[in-house]
Design a protein around this motif. Structure first.
Motif, PDB file in Angstrom:
ATOM      1  N   UNK A 132       0.843  -1.206   0.000  1.00 14.84           N
ATOM      2  CA  UNK A 132       0.000   0.000   0.000  1.00 14.84           C
ATOM      3  C   UNK A 132       0.877   1.254   0.000  1.00 14.84           C
ATOM      4  N   UNK A 133       1.924   1.216   0.806  1.00 12.67           N
ATOM      5  CA  UNK A 133       2.830   2.368   0.840  1.00 12.67           C
ATOM      6  C   UNK A 133       3.481   2.594  -0.510  1.00 12.67           C
ATOM      7  N   UNK A 134       3.847   1.470  -1.162  1.00 10.87           N
ATOM      8  CA  UNK A 134       4.446   1.604  -2.498  1.00 10.87           C
ATOM      9  C   UNK A 134       3.462   2.184  -3.488  1.00 10.87           C
ATOM     10  N   UNK A 135       2.205   1.712  -3.429  1.00 12.82           N
ATOM     11  CA  UNK A 135       1.187   2.258  -4.340  1.00 12.82           C
ATOM     12  C   UNK A 135       0.930   3.735  -4.059  1.00 12.82           C
ATOM     13  N   UNK A 136       0.876   4.064  -2.753  1.00  5.38           N
ATOM     14  CA  UNK A 136       0.667   5.479  -2.426  1.00  5.38           C
ATOM     15  C   UNK A 136       1.827   6.330  -2.917  1.00  5.38           C
ATOM     16  N   UNK A 137       3.059   5.793  -2.751  1.00  7.34           N
ATOM     17  CA  UNK A 137       4.222   6.527  -3.260  1.00  7.34           C
ATOM     18  C   UNK A 137       4.157   6.676  -4.768  1.00  7.34           C
ATOM     19  N   UNK A 138       3.714   5.590  -5.460  1.00  7.92           N
ATOM     20  CA  UNK A 138       3.581   5.653  -6.919  1.00  7.92           C
ATOM     21  C   UNK A 138       2.503   6.635  -7.325  1.00  7.92           C
TER      22      UNK A 138
END
Length: 275
Positions: free
Chosen positions: A80-86
């Motif tokens: 989720x953090x990676x998607x939010x960062x993306x």
């Protein structure tokens, strides 16, 4: 109003430089996006690996991990953090795209305005060029007319020059004739004066001779009058026949004298002042 030449040259050189420098801009932009995506993927993989390392084992198996079995699953949180960062990166990229699009829109408006000004300048230049061509055509016609006029004037001048030469030749001939006539007139006048002088001399000689005859006649008349006074007594005693013979002698004496020379009366009748 047209721009100065050096400003137009500078603008064209800047446009050429920008075009040359921005020729590889799309490739560079793709590489930049690819590098950014690779960075994001590396960060995402690192987060996933960290999450896998810190994950708890499943109670039913010692080797299999089931993500998402718990609410505090670290893999899920990392994903989720990676998607939010993306998403955040994509939003920043979208903002950048919107900003670039706005700048491009502003540049497009500026280019449209510049294009409109250039079209107006081109229209003005075209109109000026058309007027210049019309003026050039008119001037060429005037030049042709002037050339024809100058040719006509040259022909007229040549004709006048020939006429002047002819008139000068005639004038020189007339002057020569006048000089010849002047010389002939001078000779004729001199001959006439000489003839008149000779005539005057003859008339003077005739007048002198006439005066001499008049003087001699007067002297003879005076002498005859004295002789008639002495013979007046003898003339009264002559007879009729004698008087007739005397008339004959007087008539004869009027023609000739006793010594046979012409009498003065006959000389007066025959001689005139003109000789």
């Amino acid at each position: 109003m047209a721009e100065p030449t050096w400003q137009e040259t500078l603008r064209l050189r800047l446009v050429e430089r920008n075009a040359r420098e921005s020729s590889y801009a799309p490739v560079i932009e793709q590489y930049r996006r690819l590098a950014q995506q690779t960075k994001l993927l590396k960060e995402r993989n690192a987060s996933l690996l960290r999450a896998m390392g810190s994950a708890r084992p499943n109670p039913s198996s010692s080797t299999v991990f089931v993500p998402g079995t718990g609410e505090d699953n670290p893999v899920r949180a990392a994903y989720i953090a990676s998607l939010e960062s993306q998403i955040s990166s994509l939003r920043d990229e979208l903002a950048t795209v919107y900003k670039t699009q706005g700048q491009n829109a502003q540049r497009l408006l500026a280019m449209n305005e510049t294009l409109r000004e250039k079209e107006e300048m081109s229209r003005v230049d075209s109109e000026s060029l058309r007027k210049s061509r019309d003026e050039i055509a008119i001037l060429r016609k005037k030049v042709e007319q002037h050339s024809e006029l100058m040719s006509e004037k040259d022909r007229t001048a040549q004709i006048l020059h020939d006429e002047i030469n002819t008139l000068q030749l005639e004038l020189s001939q007339i002057e020569e004739r006048n000089q010849t006539l002047t010389k002939d007139n001078a000779k004729l006048l001199q001959r006439w004066l000489d003839a008149k002088q000779a005539e005057v001399n003859r008339m003077n000689e005739a007048n002198d001779f006439y005066e001499d005859l008049q003087t001699r006649r007067q002297a003879a008349l005076n002498k005859q009058a004295g002789a008639n006074g002495d013979d007046m007594g003898d003339a009264a005693s002559t007879t009729t026949n004698g008087s007739g013979n005397g008339e004959d002698r007087r008539e004869t004496g009027s023609a000739t004298t006793t010594d046979g020379t012409p009498s003065l009366a006959e000389t007066d009748v025959n001689l005139t002042p003109n000789g």
